[in-house]
Enzyme design. Structure first.
Site, short mmCIF file in Angstrom:
data_model
loop_
_atom_site.label_atom_id
_atom_site.label_comp_id
_atom_site.label_asym_id
_atom_site.label_seq_id
_atom_site.Cartn_x
_atom_site.Cartn_y
_atom_site.Cartn_z
N VAL A 285 0.82 -1.22 0.00
CA VAL A 285 0.00 0.00 0.00
C VAL A 285 0.86 1.27 0.00
O VAL A 285 0.37 2.35 0.30
CB VAL A 285 -0.99 0.02 1.19
N CYS A 286 2.13 1.12 -0.33
CA CYS A 286 3.01 2.29 -0.44
C CYS A 286 3.23 2.60 -1.91
O CYS A 286 3.55 1.71 -2.71
CB CYS A 286 4.35 2.02 0.24
N ILE A 287 3.04 3.86 -2.28
CA ILE A 287 3.20 4.26 -3.69
C ILE A 287 4.30 5.30 -3.84
O ILE A 287 4.34 6.05 -4.81
CB ILE A 287 1.87 4.77 -4.28
#
Length: 325
Positions: A173-175
């Site tokens: 969930v890290c962009i």
């Protein structure tokens, strides 16, 4: 420099010396305490809360409480220590956080573990916070991060960090890598490997863990502890809303720099996703331990040390051979 990630690596077995995998010891001494497993749930709102933190501590698992309910931290420390349990909290690097550390010192509240938790940890602000904590509450075990380079590890250790978190944006969930062009996404395991060459103190591999086998790989390439988000999310005991989609149960899971955590669309480097409901967290921990015991038996040893010296091959994304279909 060799560049690879978890799915590119296969560890090579050694002669097994145990009758059963149950003989293999998965415990780890990390800071002042010994834990059942070298894993820690990500200090995220959809992964960890106070109730889970207490259960983890009671059952000899490491945890790090998130920093997104600032007013609750002092009552949390008191409650945990009054219950005979260790307190492990997170702090940021804003001015109020420096004041918070001084308040802990004034009240003689000494958390056993403090994690300085920002996305780009190789920074003057983190170095200043490490020194501040070590000046005011030197007995706390300080974890600092996150970094992705040997230089980052060296500087944080030299400032007084007792352990360093490695990983810039490899999580589900890290962009960060998409929004900024920077990070260790796609080469997280190689980043851990090069950071371990510089480290004199423990490293926490943070992000990119997709399977239980990735825990063994993290230890092989230098981690003492492995931080895991998505594999720990969406259990019965997990925080987060449960929703039904197409007849299946899901729980929300979002990044620490997402607009869902921040409450605003500003400097967003995280996203929200729904993860299918996984049942009991206790069952996942048990399976994780059994799989790690199997890893140790394949490594030809009886404890985690045996994983650090196994040979490996680089197979370039081919190890699943369609298994994910």
């Amino acid at each position: 420099m060799k560049i690879f990630d978890y799915e590119d690596i296969q560890l090579i077995p050694n002669k097994c010396i145990v009758e059963s995998r149950s003989e293999c010891d998965t415990t780890i001494q990390f800071g002042p305490k010994k834990f059942k497993l070298p894993v820690v749930p990500a200090n995220m709102q959809t992964v960890m809360n106070e109730k889970l933190a207490k259960w983890f501590a009671e059952n000899d698992y490491f945890y790090i409480m998130h920093r997104f309910d600032e007013e609750a931290r002092i009552p949390f420390i008191k409650h945990m220590q009054n219950s005979g349990l260790f307190a492990s909290i997170s702090v940021g690097v804003k001015k109020a956080e420096f004041d918070f550390i001084e308040k802990l010192a004034q009240e003689k509240l000494i958390p056993e573990y403090i994690t300085i938790d920002i996305a780009h940890g190789h920074s003057d602000s983190v170095i200043n916070m490490i020194k501040h904590i070590k000046t005011h509450i030197p007995d706390s075990f300080v974890i600092a991060g996150n970094v992705g380079t040997p230089e980052g590890v060296r500087e944080l250790e030299n400032a007084g960090a007792d352990a360093t978190k490695v990983g810039i944006g490899p999580g589900r969930v890290c962009i960060t890598k998409i929004k900024t062009g920077f990070g260790t996404g796609g080469w997280q395991l190689a980043a851990l490997n090069i950071c371990s060459k510089a480290a004199r103190k423990p490293l926490i591999a943070d992000g990119g863990i997709r399977t239980h086998g990735d825990i063994a790989k993290s230890i092989r390439f230098g981690a003492s502890m492995v931080m895991i988000g998505s594999l720990f999310a969406a259990h019965e005991e997990s925080p987060g809303e449960t929703v039904e989609l197409d007849g299946k149960q899901y729980k929300e899971y979002f990044g620490s720099a997402s607009e869902f955590q921040k409450g605003e669309h500003k400097n967003v480097e995280g996203k929200k996703m729904f993860v299918e409901h996984k049942g009991s967290l206790m069952d996942t921990l048990k399976e994780m331990q059994q799989d790690l015991q199997s890893s140790i038996s394949y490594a030809g040893g009886k404890d985690l040390k045996s994983l650090r010296t196994v040979d490996y091959v680089i197979v370039r994304n081919s190890i699943f051979n369609g298994d994910r279909d």
